[in-house]
Design a protein around this motif. Structure first.
Motif, PDB file in Angstrom:
ATOM      1  N   GLY A 162       0.809  -1.631   0.153  1.00 53.37           N
ATOM      2  CA  GLY A 162       0.058   0.232  -0.189  1.00 53.37           C
ATOM      3  C   GLY A 162       1.272   1.362   0.076  1.00 53.37           C
ATOM      4  N   ARG A 163       1.526   0.674   0.819  1.00 51.99           N
ATOM      5  CA  ARG A 163       2.704   2.359   0.896  1.00 51.99           C
ATOM      6  C   ARG A 163       3.505   2.635   0.018  1.00 51.99           C
ATOM      7  NH1 ARG A 163       2.611   5.250   6.191  1.00 51.99           N
ATOM      8  NH2 ARG A 163       5.082   6.170   5.299  1.00 51.99           N
ATOM      9  N   ALA A 164       3.996   1.695  -1.181  1.00 50.02           N
ATOM     10  CA  ALA A 164       4.727   1.768  -2.253  1.00 50.02           C
ATOM     11  C   ALA A 164       3.779   2.139  -2.944  1.00 50.02           C
ATOM     12  CB  ALA A 164       4.765   0.417  -2.580  1.00 50.02           C
ATOM     13  N   LEU A 165       2.288   2.129  -3.567  1.00 49.93           N
ATOM     14  CA  LEU A 165       1.573   2.174  -4.258  1.00 49.93           C
ATOM     15  C   LEU A 165       1.503   3.426  -4.158  1.00 49.93           C
ATOM     16  CD1 LEU A 165      -0.451   1.399  -6.789  1.00 49.93           C
ATOM     17  CD2 LEU A 165      -2.031   0.849  -5.044  1.00 49.93           C
ATOM     18  N   ALA A 166       1.222   4.096  -2.846  1.00 45.38           N
ATOM     19  CA  ALA A 166       0.799   5.705  -3.025  1.00 45.38           C
ATOM     20  C   ALA A 166       2.470   6.194  -2.825  1.00 45.38           C
ATOM     21  CB  ALA A 166       0.674   5.903  -1.291  1.00 45.38           C
ATOM     22  N   HIS A 167       3.454   6.182  -2.457  1.00 47.26           N
ATOM     23  CA  HIS A 167       4.579   6.591  -3.107  1.00 47.26           C
ATOM     24  C   HIS A 167       5.116   6.278  -4.309  1.00 47.26           C
ATOM     25  CE1 HIS A 167       9.045   7.955  -2.690  1.00 47.26           C
ATOM     26  NE2 HIS A 167       8.924   7.076  -4.006  1.00 47.26           N
ATOM     27  N   SER A 168       4.489   6.035  -5.651  1.00 44.28           N
ATOM     28  CA  SER A 168       4.833   6.081  -6.597  1.00 44.28           C
ATOM     29  C   SER A 168       3.486   6.656  -7.523  1.00 44.28           C
ATOM     30  CB  SER A 168       5.196   4.536  -7.356  1.00 44.28           C
ATOM     31  OG  SER A 168       6.269   3.748  -6.611  1.00 44.28           O
ATOM     32  N   LEU A 169       2.711   6.190  -7.225  1.00 44.32           N
ATOM     33  CA  LEU A 169       1.082   6.916  -7.942  1.00 44.32           C
ATOM     34  C   LEU A 169       0.770   8.197  -7.541  1.00 44.32           C
ATOM     35  CD1 LEU A 169      -1.129   5.746 -10.226  1.00 44.32           C
ATOM     36  CD2 LEU A 169      -2.387   5.033  -8.291  1.00 44.32           C
ATOM     37  N   GLY A 170       0.927   8.305  -5.924  1.00 46.83           N
ATOM     38  CA  GLY A 170       0.770   9.273  -6.107  1.00 46.83           C
ATOM     39  C   GLY A 170       1.811  10.385  -6.429  1.00 46.83           C
ATOM     40  N   ARG A 171       2.950  10.568  -6.669  1.00 47.67           N
ATOM     41  CA  ARG A 171       3.972  11.233  -7.421  1.00 47.67           C
ATOM     42  C   ARG A 171       3.961  11.098  -8.649  1.00 47.67           C
ATOM     43  NH1 ARG A 171       6.627   9.950  -2.504  1.00 47.67           N
ATOM     44  NH2 ARG A 171       7.902  11.783  -1.791  1.00 47.67           N
ATOM     45  N   ALA A 172       3.106   9.938  -9.480  1.00 50.01           N
ATOM     46  CA  ALA A 172       3.263  10.121 -11.176  1.00 50.01           C
ATOM     47  C   ALA A 172       1.599  10.923 -11.238  1.00 50.01           C
ATOM     48  CB  ALA A 172       3.088   8.982 -11.254  1.00 50.01           C
ATOM     49  N   HIS A 208       7.579   6.179 -12.537  1.00 51.61           N
ATOM     50  CA  HIS A 208       6.360   6.134 -11.055  1.00 51.61           C
ATOM     51  C   HIS A 208       5.537   5.740 -11.572  1.00 51.61           C
ATOM     52  CE1 HIS A 208       8.970   8.409  -8.183  1.00 51.61           C
ATOM     53  NE2 HIS A 208       8.796   9.513  -9.427  1.00 51.61           N
ATOM     54  N   TYR A 209       4.519   5.403 -12.519  1.00 53.64           N
ATOM     55  CA  TYR A 209       3.313   5.040 -13.383  1.00 53.64           C
ATOM     56  C   TYR A 209       3.816   3.493 -13.194  1.00 53.64           C
ATOM     57  CZ  TYR A 209       0.175   9.063 -14.208  1.00 53.64           C
ATOM     58  OH  TYR A 209      -0.386   9.639 -14.477  1.00 53.64           O
ATOM     59  N   ARG A 210       5.170   3.201 -14.076  1.00 52.74           N
ATOM     60  CA  ARG A 210       5.839   1.962 -14.064  1.00 52.74           C
ATOM     61  C   ARG A 210       5.839   1.245 -12.395  1.00 52.74           C
ATOM     62  NH1 ARG A 210       8.981   4.691 -18.380  1.00 52.74           N
ATOM     63  NH2 ARG A 210      10.687   3.952 -16.435  1.00 52.74           N
ATOM     64  N   ALA A 211       6.278   2.127 -11.271  1.00 60.15           N
ATOM     65  CA  ALA A 211       6.567   1.404 -10.651  1.00 60.15           C
ATOM     66  C   ALA A 211       4.943   0.843  -9.849  1.00 60.15           C
ATOM     67  CB  ALA A 211       7.370   2.595 -10.056  1.00 60.15           C
ATOM     68  N   ALA A 212       3.860   1.598  -9.954  1.00 60.49           N
ATOM     69  CA  ALA A 212       3.032   1.912  -9.439  1.00 60.49           C
ATOM     70  C   ALA A 212       2.376   0.377 -10.284  1.00 60.49           C
ATOM     71  CB  ALA A 212       2.066   3.195  -9.285  1.00 60.49           C
ATOM     72  N   GLU A 213       2.088   0.109 -11.321  1.00 64.18           N
ATOM     73  CA  GLU A 213       1.833  -0.775 -12.577  1.00 64.18           C
ATOM     74  C   GLU A 213       2.499  -2.685 -11.499  1.00 64.18           C
ATOM     75  OE1 GLU A 213       0.006  -3.167 -13.833  1.00 64.18           O
ATOM     76  OE2 GLU A 213      -0.710  -1.266 -13.762  1.00 64.18           O
ATOM     77  N   ALA A 214       4.146  -2.026 -11.587  1.00 59.71           N
ATOM     78  CA  ALA A 214       4.720  -3.867 -10.955  1.00 59.71           C
ATOM     79  C   ALA A 214       3.454  -3.150  -9.435  1.00 59.71           C
ATOM     80  CB  ALA A 214       5.849  -2.951 -10.552  1.00 59.71           C
ATOM     81  N   VAL A 215       3.283  -2.634  -8.625  1.00 56.66           N
ATOM     82  CA  VAL A 215       3.107  -3.730  -8.031  1.00 56.66           C
ATOM     83  C   VAL A 215       1.373  -4.029  -7.584  1.00 56.66           C
ATOM     84  CG1 VAL A 215       1.861  -2.551  -5.024  1.00 56.66           C
ATOM     85  CG2 VAL A 215       4.717  -1.614  -6.352  1.00 56.66           C
ATOM     86  N   GLY A 274       1.578  -6.987  -9.026  1.00 55.31           N
ATOM     87  CA  GLY A 274       1.967  -8.495  -7.866  1.00 55.31           C
ATOM     88  C   GLY A 274       0.327  -9.062  -7.207  1.00 55.31           C
ATOM     89  N   LYS A 275      -0.916  -7.763  -7.805  1.00 51.27           N
ATOM     90  CA  LYS A 275      -2.095  -8.312  -7.189  1.00 51.27           C
ATOM     91  C   LYS A 275      -2.094  -8.694  -5.604  1.00 51.27           C
ATOM     92  CE  LYS A 275      -3.493 -10.750 -11.388  1.00 51.27           C
ATOM     93  NZ  LYS A 275      -3.959 -11.915 -11.982  1.00 51.27           N
ATOM     94  N   PRO A 276      -1.465  -7.712  -4.925  1.00 49.39           N
ATOM     95  CA  PRO A 276      -1.788  -7.447  -3.345  1.00 49.39           C
ATOM     96  C   PRO A 276      -3.269  -7.475  -3.053  1.00 49.39           C
ATOM     97  CG  PRO A 276      -1.222  -5.641  -4.398  1.00 49.39           C
ATOM     98  CD  PRO A 276      -1.275  -6.083  -5.378  1.00 49.39           C
ATOM     99  N   ARG A 314      -5.887   1.493 -10.349  1.00 45.83           N
ATOM    100  CA  ARG A 314      -5.739   0.938 -11.806  1.00 45.83           C
ATOM    101  C   ARG A 314      -6.556   1.752 -12.533  1.00 45.83           C
ATOM    102  NH1 ARG A 314      -7.746  -5.366 -10.740  1.00 45.83           N
ATOM    103  NH2 ARG A 314      -4.955  -6.548 -10.512  1.00 45.83           N
ATOM    104  N   LEU A 315      -8.081   2.687 -11.950  1.00 45.89           N
ATOM    105  CA  LEU A 315      -8.515   3.673 -13.103  1.00 45.89           C
ATOM    106  C   LEU A 315      -8.237   4.682 -13.016  1.00 45.89           C
ATOM    107  CD1 LEU A 315     -12.213   2.418 -12.149  1.00 45.89           C
ATOM    108  CD2 LEU A 315     -11.136   1.948 -14.259  1.00 45.89           C
ATOM    109  N   MET A 316      -7.397   5.533 -11.913  1.00 47.12           N
ATOM    110  CA  MET A 316      -6.260   6.369 -11.594  1.00 47.12           C
ATOM    111  C   MET A 316      -5.411   6.765 -12.747  1.00 47.12           C
ATOM    112  SD  MET A 316      -7.137   7.049  -7.531  1.00 47.12           S
ATOM    113  CE  MET A 316      -8.603   6.967  -6.823  1.00 47.12           C
TER     114      MET A 316
END
Length: 284
Positions: free
Chosen positions: A152-162, A221-228, A231-233, A241-243
């Motif tokens: 969750g924090r990894a996704l927030a970090h990358s997607l938020g910045r993207a 950052h989008y690519r990093a978010a997509e990697a998270v 992984g289907k957490p 995904r929609l954002m």
């Protein structure tokens, strides 16, 4: 919108829904179950209120700074068990999803940076700004989505910045009209743009290399978010995904359009987004 919200709870809830429904995030919110959707509307409503304080052109600076300080106090009171005033709009979301006070305070601090005015911040300051105004909102959101802490924090970090870097690239001219220049100093200087006057900088013909470098950063950052997400957490993954699809499409559109003036507006591709909504609804 007034600087301090005083509406009743039902009125605030209706206003939150209306504001969110007109936003680029509406599709992501609508696919959530009602309890999570209501919590997201409350968080979005809070963000809109403090953002309006920073952007409202009429009141003097001191009044807007005082309004942000008041919201800091309301949030502190909410977590301390005191009278939260208008922050009561967040009470159910905080109680039900364990949202952290530090993230709400970070959002307010980010709006304080807006209010003070950013003009060619260095990369570290820009990253801090993105963390406060976007990734902090992401950290609140992933708790509502039911994600575990690490992904969750990894996704927030990358997607938020993207998302925030995409906003910056999309709104270059509008921000300049407000006396703001979010493009980082290091990239401006590398391009030979030494002025930090927003109106002058955004008219410089060398601006394209700055924007393209920042677009590459957003894309990473989008690519990093997509990697998270790949992984289907655990958790509700359709909203992020929609954002990502919506704002990633905007970034693609900006790069296709180019950076030279006059810069036509690039908006979310609604057909593409509706297809993604249908896909997430059926297969997400």
């Amino acid at each position: 919108m007034t600087l301090i919200a005083t509406a009743s709870a039902p009125t605030r809830d209706a206003a939150n829904v209306k504001a969110a429904s007109s936003s680029s995030f509406s599709a992501g919110m609508k696919v959530l179950p009602r309890p999570q959707r209501t919590a997201m509307y409350a968080v979005y409503g809070f963000c809109r209120i403090v953002d309006d304080i920073a952007d409202e052109p009429g009141p003097p600076m001191a009044a807007r700074e005082a309004a942000l300080d008041a919201w800091r106090g309301h949030v502190r009171a909410l977590y301390a068990g005191g009278d939260p005033g208008p922050a009561a709009m967040l009470a159910h979301a905080v109680a039900n999803y364990g949202l952290a006070e530090v993230d709400f305070q970070a959002v307010i601090d980010g709006m304080g940076m807006d209010l003070a005015g950013l003009r060619g911040p260095d990369l570290a300051t820009l990253d801090l700004y993105c963390d406060r105004v976007a990734s902090a909102v992401g950290r609140l959101s992933v708790r509502i989505f039911g994600m575990d802490e690490t992904p969750g924090r990894a996704l927030a970090h990358s997607l938020g910045r993207a998302l925030q870097l995409t906003n910056i690239l999309r709104d270059i001219d509008e921000d300049a009209d407000m006396g703001r220049l979010y493009l980082p100093a290091e990239l401006l200087t590398k391009a030979g743009i030494l002025t930090r006057d927003p109106a002058e900088a955004v008219r410089d013909p060398r601006l394209g290399s700055v924007c393209e470098a920042l677009a590459e950063c957003a894309d990473a950052h989008y690519r990093a978010a997509e990697a998270v997400l790949a992984g289907k957490p655990r958790g509700r993954l359709a909203p992020p995904r929609l954002m990502a699809a919506a704002y990633g499409g905007v970034l693609e559109g900006l790069r296709r359009r180019g950076w030279a003036t006059p810069r036509a507006k690039v908006k979310v591709n609604k057909t593409r987004l509706l297809w993604q909504v249908a896909r997430e609804t059926l297969f997400g």
